[in-house]
Motif scaffolding. Structure first.
Motif, PDB file in Angstrom:
ATOM      1  N   GLU A  86       0.836  -1.204   0.000  1.00 37.37           N
ATOM      2  CA  GLU A  86       0.000   0.000   0.000  1.00 37.37           C
ATOM      3  C   GLU A  86       0.866   1.247   0.000  1.00 37.37           C
ATOM      4  O   GLU A  86       1.990   1.252   0.513  1.00 37.37           O
ATOM      5  CB  GLU A  86      -0.942   0.000   1.205  1.00 37.37           C
ATOM      6  CG  GLU A  86      -2.109  -0.967   1.064  1.00 37.37           C
ATOM      7  CD  GLU A  86      -3.269  -0.602   1.982  1.00 37.37           C
ATOM      8  OE1 GLU A  86      -3.142   0.367   2.756  1.00 37.37           O
ATOM      9  OE2 GLU A  86      -4.311  -1.282   1.901  1.00 37.37           O
ATOM     10  N   ILE A  87       0.326   2.282  -0.596  1.00 39.01           N
ATOM     11  CA  ILE A  87       0.962   3.593  -0.582  1.00 39.01           C
ATOM     12  C   ILE A  87       0.449   4.338   0.648  1.00 39.01           C
ATOM     13  O   ILE A  87      -0.764   4.440   0.858  1.00 39.01           O
ATOM     14  CB  ILE A  87       0.622   4.370  -1.866  1.00 39.01           C
ATOM     15  CG1 ILE A  87       1.168   3.610  -3.084  1.00 39.01           C
ATOM     16  CG2 ILE A  87       1.172   5.787  -1.812  1.00 39.01           C
ATOM     17  CD1 ILE A  87       0.758   4.192  -4.419  1.00 39.01           C
ATOM     18  N   PRO A  88       1.324   4.837   1.527  1.00 35.80           N
ATOM     19  CA  PRO A  88       0.868   5.470   2.766  1.00 35.80           C
ATOM     20  C   PRO A  88      -0.089   6.635   2.514  1.00 35.80           C
ATOM     21  O   PRO A  88       0.060   7.377   1.538  1.00 35.80           O
ATOM     22  CB  PRO A  88       2.168   5.960   3.418  1.00 35.80           C
ATOM     23  CG  PRO A  88       3.245   5.155   2.790  1.00 35.80           C
ATOM     24  CD  PRO A  88       2.786   4.846   1.412  1.00 35.80           C
ATOM     25  N   ALA A  89      -1.058   6.783   3.387  1.00 33.94           N
ATOM     26  CA  ALA A  89      -2.011   7.891   3.283  1.00 33.94           C
ATOM     27  C   ALA A  89      -1.266   9.218   3.339  1.00 33.94           C
ATOM     28  O   ALA A  89      -0.360   9.406   4.155  1.00 33.94           O
ATOM     29  CB  ALA A  89      -3.041   7.799   4.402  1.00 33.94           C
ATOM     30  N   GLY A  90      -1.640  10.134   2.473  1.00 37.25           N
ATOM     31  CA  GLY A  90      -1.042  11.461   2.466  1.00 37.25           C
ATOM     32  C   GLY A  90       0.172  11.608   1.576  1.00 37.25           C
ATOM     33  O   GLY A  90       0.648  12.731   1.361  1.00 37.25           O
ATOM     34  N   ALA A  91       0.709  10.502   1.044  1.00 38.27           N
ATOM     35  CA  ALA A  91       1.871  10.613   0.154  1.00 38.27           C
ATOM     36  C   ALA A  91       1.468  11.336  -1.122  1.00 38.27           C
ATOM     37  O   ALA A  91       0.485  10.982  -1.760  1.00 38.27           O
ATOM     38  CB  ALA A  91       2.432   9.234  -0.155  1.00 38.27           C
ATOM     39  N   ARG A  92       2.226  12.361  -1.491  1.00 37.70           N
ATOM     40  CA  ARG A  92       1.910  13.144  -2.686  1.00 37.70           C
ATOM     41  C   ARG A  92       2.682  12.652  -3.906  1.00 37.70           C
ATOM     42  O   ARG A  92       2.328  12.925  -5.043  1.00 37.70           O
ATOM     43  CB  ARG A  92       2.211  14.626  -2.461  1.00 37.70           C
ATOM     44  CG  ARG A  92       3.698  14.938  -2.336  1.00 37.70           C
ATOM     45  CD  ARG A  92       3.965  16.410  -2.056  1.00 37.70           C
ATOM     46  NE  ARG A  92       3.260  17.257  -2.967  1.00 37.70           N
ATOM     47  CZ  ARG A  92       3.709  17.595  -4.180  1.00 37.70           C
ATOM     48  NH1 ARG A  92       4.853  17.083  -4.601  1.00 37.70           N
ATOM     49  NH2 ARG A  92       3.035  18.405  -4.940  1.00 37.70           N
ATOM     50  N   ALA A  93       3.792  11.930  -3.666  1.00 45.25           N
ATOM     51  CA  ALA A  93       4.631  11.448  -4.757  1.00 45.25           C
ATOM     52  C   ALA A  93       5.536  10.345  -4.224  1.00 45.25           C
ATOM     53  O   ALA A  93       5.576  10.068  -3.024  1.00 45.25           O
ATOM     54  CB  ALA A  93       5.471  12.583  -5.341  1.00 45.25           C
ATOM     55  N   ALA A  94       6.256   9.716  -5.126  1.00 47.76           N
ATOM     56  CA  ALA A  94       7.307   8.777  -4.764  1.00 47.76           C
ATOM     57  C   ALA A  94       8.544   9.126  -5.580  1.00 47.76           C
ATOM     58  O   ALA A  94       8.442   9.663  -6.688  1.00 47.76           O
ATOM     59  CB  ALA A  94       6.878   7.338  -5.030  1.00 47.76           C
TER      60      ALA A  94
END
Length: 760
Positions: free
Chosen positions: A654-662
């Motif tokens: 899963e992509i953490p909540a609140g992540a805007r980019a990687a």
């Protein structure tokens, strides 16, 4: 007077739109079908071919003019085949774009011209073409996709092409000062390639920048690339008349091997219409006719008609657009019920007849498409009823005009909207404008003008300046009233800033590496300033950066503990030229800086349209040394045809909540293969982000936006282009083969040190 101000004073005269267009060159206006056409592969049509062609109503064709076919003996040029084609086209009301292209075995052993002597020989050929076709309204394009090895042999070289294009354009201008010259005809938007050509002075010698915006997703996604390209043109143009150099889409299509025929038919008119809304008046669809008989070979199925000239659905869609809008000029994009809805206003005539000219609104919904499946809707064309309540308001809106597409602003300056207002009514009109930044609502700039009956005025409106305070891209909402009554709402106007200096950042071995890049061919000296650090009383730390000249990139190490601070690049005594907002960086779960990752990844090779499942590839954990201690490495090789490789986590991630980019560090290669990634949301919607092409063998950080913007296509699930958390990685990286006509050599790529990025 600033260059940008001079540009708009010059545009005040240019918006008269004389017979030779806004910039003097004989470019197609935004009137259908003057700029809508197809690529062809013949100079002598087959039986019934021109009759079928005329049924569609295309206004342009694009066709090769191979150097080797014209100059078979040194110094002798034979244009008879293209004279014959010109005669066929004139009978059906179409104009040609002739591509001056490819090598000649008489020079440089049949390879691309890379010496002064060979460049001079090509320039003489191009000048002869310009002289021969003088006064015949031919458009000339300098080469085809010179950024690809297959067309610039033995290997694409941006510096060699830039030299050839500049020499060639100057020779053509000397042979015919009225020649209409296009370049570089690049495949996609290869930003470094374009920068090199523009920095060499190409902009000053051509009449339009030609581009091939191929993509797997919907055509509307090209609007962002056009905006960035406009900013790049504005940055490198030296004279005011070139700061808004037109952009042309001179080749772009969808093969019905990769998408269904229904999707191709839906995308063709949307491509043409969305281009007009982006200020791109010329759109050449690839291709006129299917080029082969293999139903599984993408190159054989780009046509709008089959090999026997039977119309495909895309031919009928093009025909319907041209019949519905023939003689109409695009005016504005109206605000839709959602950002996904496109509504374009067209008017049938300008000048004294504008008060009674028919109006048409073209409407459709744009959304992603899984290859082979339809997404969104096809355009519908609705004539506006003058008696309807909206009739008068839309007619008034059509009487207000500006160049469509993104606006460009210099650092520290407000974006200017150069506007021409005509009052077609018998009574005076008071026109009021209010512009508001979408990023900072509540800050409004207002303007008011009184226009007498039948009068036309031109005004330059400084739009809300806060739209670009801390970003290279923004947007404003423009509201207009006519004698106190609101006119129909418009879609936001996109704003781009010319960026002589850009900043990018990625964590690297316990520090934040900030890369300062100079895009001007002049020296820039300044300081990198870290603001808002909690551990410094003065709230800033200055890091001197040496002078930068000509597309130089300088990496500067900033302590990662300061990464939550905003970072600026300042010229001495001036406003910041570039800005990075405060960010927080977190390593992916299972990854470490000093030891191998705990998580496993799979790599799968996919063969589309073969009816077989993916083939697993070997994945290994390797020593990286730089930018991290360990990396995940994948060897691969593509056979001919459509092949792509996905690299994703073995278990759901899963992509953490609140992540805007990687941010992912990638060790690439020189294959030119396309790099993408995929993630999905809770509705089952899949997002694919285009990250560029693999052209460098070293380590580079790739930034992946997670908000559905910046080159992201989507399909399935909610199919609305909005990521609905929680999000999950499907393919952290996806490599798409670019050389589909041959088997590739064995290659290797690797990735390391992936971070999620959060707003502070």
């Amino acid at each position: 007077m600033s260059g940008r101000t001079a540009r708009y004073l010059w545009l005040a005269m240019a918006l008269g739109l004389g017979s030779r267009g806004a910039f003097g060159a004989d470019l197609p206006p935004p009137e259908i079908p003057a700029g809508q056409g197809v690529n062809i592969h013949f100079t002598r049509p087959g039986p019934g071919e021109m009759k079928r062609f005329a049924e569609a109503g295309f206004g342009l064709v694009r066709m090769d003019m191979p150097w080797a076919g014209i100059e078979r003996t040194r110094g002798t040029y034979d244009f008879s085949d293209h004279d014959e084609l010109l005669g066929h086209l004139s009978k059906v009301g179409a104009r040609p774009i002739y591509i001056l292209d490819y090598a000649n075995p008489l020079y440089n052993n049949g390879l691309a011209p890379t010496t002064d002597a060979d460049r001079a020989a090509f320039a003489r050929f191009a000048a002869a073409a310009a002289s021969h076709f003088r006064g015949k309204r031919v458009l000339f394009e300098i080469w085809n996709e010179p950024n690809l090895d297959g067309f610039w042999k033995p290997k694409a070289n941006q510096h060699d092409y830039a030299k050839l294009a500049v020499v060639t354009a100057k020779a053509m201008r000397a042979a015919d000062p009225e020649a209409t010259i296009l370049a570089p005809g690049s495949s996609g938007f290869p930003w470094e390639f374009l920068e090199t050509a523009f920095a060499a002075g190409l902009i000053e010698d051509i009449d339009a920048v030609s581009i091939h915006p191929y993509r797997g997703g919907p055509p509307e996604s090209a609007s962002e690339d056009y905006g960035r390209l406009r900013a790049l043109i504005g940055l490198h143009a030296k004279s005011p008349s070139k700061q808004d150099l037109p952009i042309i889409s001179s080749e772009w299509g969808y093969s019905t091997v990769n998408v269904s025929e229904a999707t191709q038919a839906m995308y063709l008119p949307r491509q043409w219409l969305a281009n007009l809304a982006s200020g791109v008046n010329t759109s050449i669809f690839y291709d006129w006719k299917d080029d082969g008989d293999d139903p599984k070979e993408p190159e054989h199925r780009f046509g709008t008609v089959r090999r026997d000239l039977e119309p495909k659905p895309s031919f009928l869609a093009a025909q319907a657009l041209i019949r519905s809008l023939r003689g109409y000029t695009f005016r504005h994009r109206l605000k839709g019920s959602t950002p996904d809805e496109w509504k374009l206003l067209f008017v049938a005539a300008d000048g004294p007849n504008a008060a009674h000219a028919p109006l048409v609104v073209a409407t459709w919904h744009a959304s992603g498409s899984r290859p082979g499946e339809a997404g969104g809707t096809a355009p519908e064309y609705r004539k506006v009823d003058d008696a309807a309540p909206e009739g008068r308001d839309l007619r008034r809106l059509a009487a207000i005009r500006w160049r469509p597409g993104a606006l460009v602003a210099d650092p520290g300056e407000a974006p200017l909207l150069h506007t021409r207002i005509t009052n077609p009514e018998a009574s005076p009109a008071r026109i009021e404008f209010a512009s508001e930044s979408t990023a900072k609502p509540g800050r409004v700039a207002r303007y008011r003008f009184d226009v007498a009956p039948s009068e036309s005025i031109t005004k330059s409106l400084p739009l809300q300046p806060q739209a670009l305070d801390a970003a290279s891209r923004g947007a404003v909402m423009l509201s207009i009233t006519w004698n106190g009554e609101p006119l129909p709402a418009l879609a936001p106007i996109e704003i781009w800033r010319t960026e002589p200096v850009t900043l990018s950042a990625a964590p690297r071995r316990g520090a934040l590496e900030v890369v300062v890049a100079n895009h001007r061919n002049t020296i820039v000296e300044g300081a990198l300033v870290v603001r808002g650090g909690a551990d410094r009383a003065d709230g800033k730390e200055r890091l001197r950066v040496r002078p930068l000249k000509g597309r130089v990139e300088v990496p500067v190490q900033v302590p990662l503990k300061k990464a939550q601070s905003g970072i600026e690049f300042e010229e001495p005594g001036k406003r910041p030229l570039a800005y990075l907002a405060p960010r927080r960086y977190e390593l992916f779960v299972g990854f470490h800086e000093a030891r191998p990752p705990d998580v496993a990844f799979n790599a799968d090779l996919h063969v589309d349209n073969a009816g077989t499942g993916p083939k697993p590839l070997a994945v290994s954990k390797a020593t990286a040394e730089d930018p991290a201690s360990h990396a995940i490495e994948v060897p691969y090789q593509f056979d001919a045809g459509w092949r792509y490789l996905t690299i994703g986590p073995e278990k759901p991630m899963e992509i953490p909540a609140g992540a805007r980019a990687a941010i992912v560090w990638v060790r690439g290669n020189t294959s030119g293969d396309v790099l993408n990634c995929r993630f999905s949301d809770r509705t089952g919607q899949t997002f694919q982000v285009h990250l560029g092409n693999l052209t460098k063998p070293g380590w580079s950080p790739m930034t992946i936006p997670l908000d559905g913007s910046e080159g992201t296509s989507h399909w399935g699930g909610a199919n609305d282009g909005v990521p609905h958390p929680p999000l999950r990685w499907e393919a952290l990286l996806l490599i798409d083969s670019v050389h589909r006509d041959e088997k590739s050599p064995p290659r290797t790529m690797a990735f390391a040190s992936p971070f999620h990025v959060f707003d502070r």
